[in-house]
Write an enzyme that holds these catalytic residues in place. Sequence first.
Site, PDB file in Angstrom:
ATOM      1  N   GLN A   1       8.319  34.848  60.310  1.00 27.80           N
ATOM      2  CA  GLN A   1       7.665  35.528  59.186  1.00 27.80           C
ATOM      3  C   GLN A   1       8.259  36.916  58.974  1.00 27.80           C
ATOM      4  O   GLN A   1       8.548  37.318  57.835  1.00 27.80           O
ATOM      5  CB  GLN A   1       6.162  35.654  59.451  1.00 27.80           C
TER       6      GLN A   1
ATOM      7  N   THR B   1      -3.891  27.694  58.910  1.00 33.29           N
ATOM      8  CA  THR B   1      -3.453  29.038  58.583  1.00 33.29           C
ATOM      9  C   THR B   1      -3.273  29.116  57.084  1.00 33.29           C
ATOM     10  O   THR B   1      -2.822  28.147  56.471  1.00 33.29           O
ATOM     11  CB  THR B   1      -2.116  29.390  59.278  1.00 33.29           C
ATOM     12  N   ASN B   2      -3.620  30.233  56.484  1.00 35.83           N
ATOM     13  CA  ASN B   2      -3.366  30.410  55.047  1.00 35.83           C
ATOM     14  C   ASN B   2      -1.908  30.755  54.790  1.00 35.83           C
ATOM     15  O   ASN B   2      -1.256  30.161  53.930  1.00 35.83           O
ATOM     16  CB  ASN B   2      -4.259  31.522  54.484  1.00 35.83           C
ATOM     17  N   THR B   3      -1.386  31.721  55.534  1.00 36.58           N
ATOM     18  CA  THR B   3      -0.049  32.243  55.261  1.00 36.58           C
ATOM     19  C   THR B   3       1.016  31.156  55.267  1.00 36.58           C
ATOM     20  O   THR B   3       1.873  31.106  54.374  1.00 36.58           O
ATOM     21  CB  THR B   3       0.324  33.325  56.297  1.00 36.58           C
TER      22      THR B   3
ATOM     23  N   CYS C   1      -7.485  34.523  55.141  1.00 28.78           N
ATOM     24  CA  CYS C   1      -6.826  34.486  56.441  1.00 28.78           C
ATOM     25  C   CYS C   1      -7.798  33.780  57.366  1.00 28.78           C
ATOM     26  O   CYS C   1      -8.997  34.091  57.356  1.00 28.78           O
ATOM     27  CB  CYS C   1      -6.512  35.891  56.946  1.00 28.78           C
ATOM     28  N   THR C   2      -7.306  32.845  58.149  1.00 27.90           N
ATOM     29  CA  THR C   2      -8.218  32.018  58.942  1.00 27.90           C
ATOM     30  C   THR C   2      -8.914  32.778  60.057  1.00 27.90           C
ATOM     31  O   THR C   2      -9.855  32.268  60.665  1.00 27.90           O
ATOM     32  CB  THR C   2      -7.485  30.797  59.522  1.00 27.90           C
ATOM     33  N   GLU C   3      -8.479  34.019  60.334  1.00 28.20           N
ATOM     34  CA  GLU C   3      -9.165  34.838  61.339  1.00 28.20           C
ATOM     35  C   GLU C   3     -10.224  35.765  60.758  1.00 28.20           C
ATOM     36  O   GLU C   3     -11.021  36.339  61.505  1.00 28.20           O
ATOM     37  CB  GLU C   3      -8.158  35.695  62.126  1.00 28.20           C
TER      38      GLU C   3
END
Length: 228
Positions: free
Chosen positions: A52, A83-85, A195-197
């Site tokens: 990334q 994960t979104n990204t 964002c998954t967090e």
Amino acid sequence: MKTIGIIGGMSWESTAQYYALINRETARRRGGLHSAPILIDSLDFAEIEALQAKADWTAAGERLAVSAQRLETAGADMLMLATNTMHIVVPDIEAATKIPLLHIADPTADALIDDGAETVGLLGTRFTMEMDFYIDRLRQRSLDAIVPEVDRTNLDGIIYSQLCRGIINDTSRGIYQDAIEKLSRRGAQAIILGCTELGLLLSDEDSPLPLYDTTALHAARAVALALD
């Protein structure tokens, strides 16, 4: 029930949430001691984050496509990318596999549309906020997504340096609350926790606007499809 294949580990903190959410939703729907058939291929996030940082999306796409193929070979009937990204590389995954992939933005868009939202604030990593792959997916559903005008680097840093490592603190929560307030003043009717967090840090009690947690919505839709 179909077997759900999860490409995870990005980060493992959110993948653990996926495992819990999917099984709780399965138990809620089926009752008793039922749990979900799940296959997880948990990747080393340090390696993915390095790609990334270099914007080497080609190599990242190849890595995740191989992960998807492993899950398909192991018997998964459907795929999720936890994960979104990394939905940036969904085309690579779909080209490499024959089983369907549930895109994380779709159940979120459905929930927003059902609730009558038109303009939504999007929070996530700088890639999710600044690149087109996610915003365009929402735009295709007639949702106007706006992102913070300032502090994107700081918001991104909290995700990588804290949330991905399980570190939760009130100072960081306050920074996100300030971002939400600013998005509200610009016309946002709701906030996507893209964002998954982020669901580890923020809940509805922390926001003047309704929050749409992509992790929870993604997991619930996966169970619905697996039971269909």
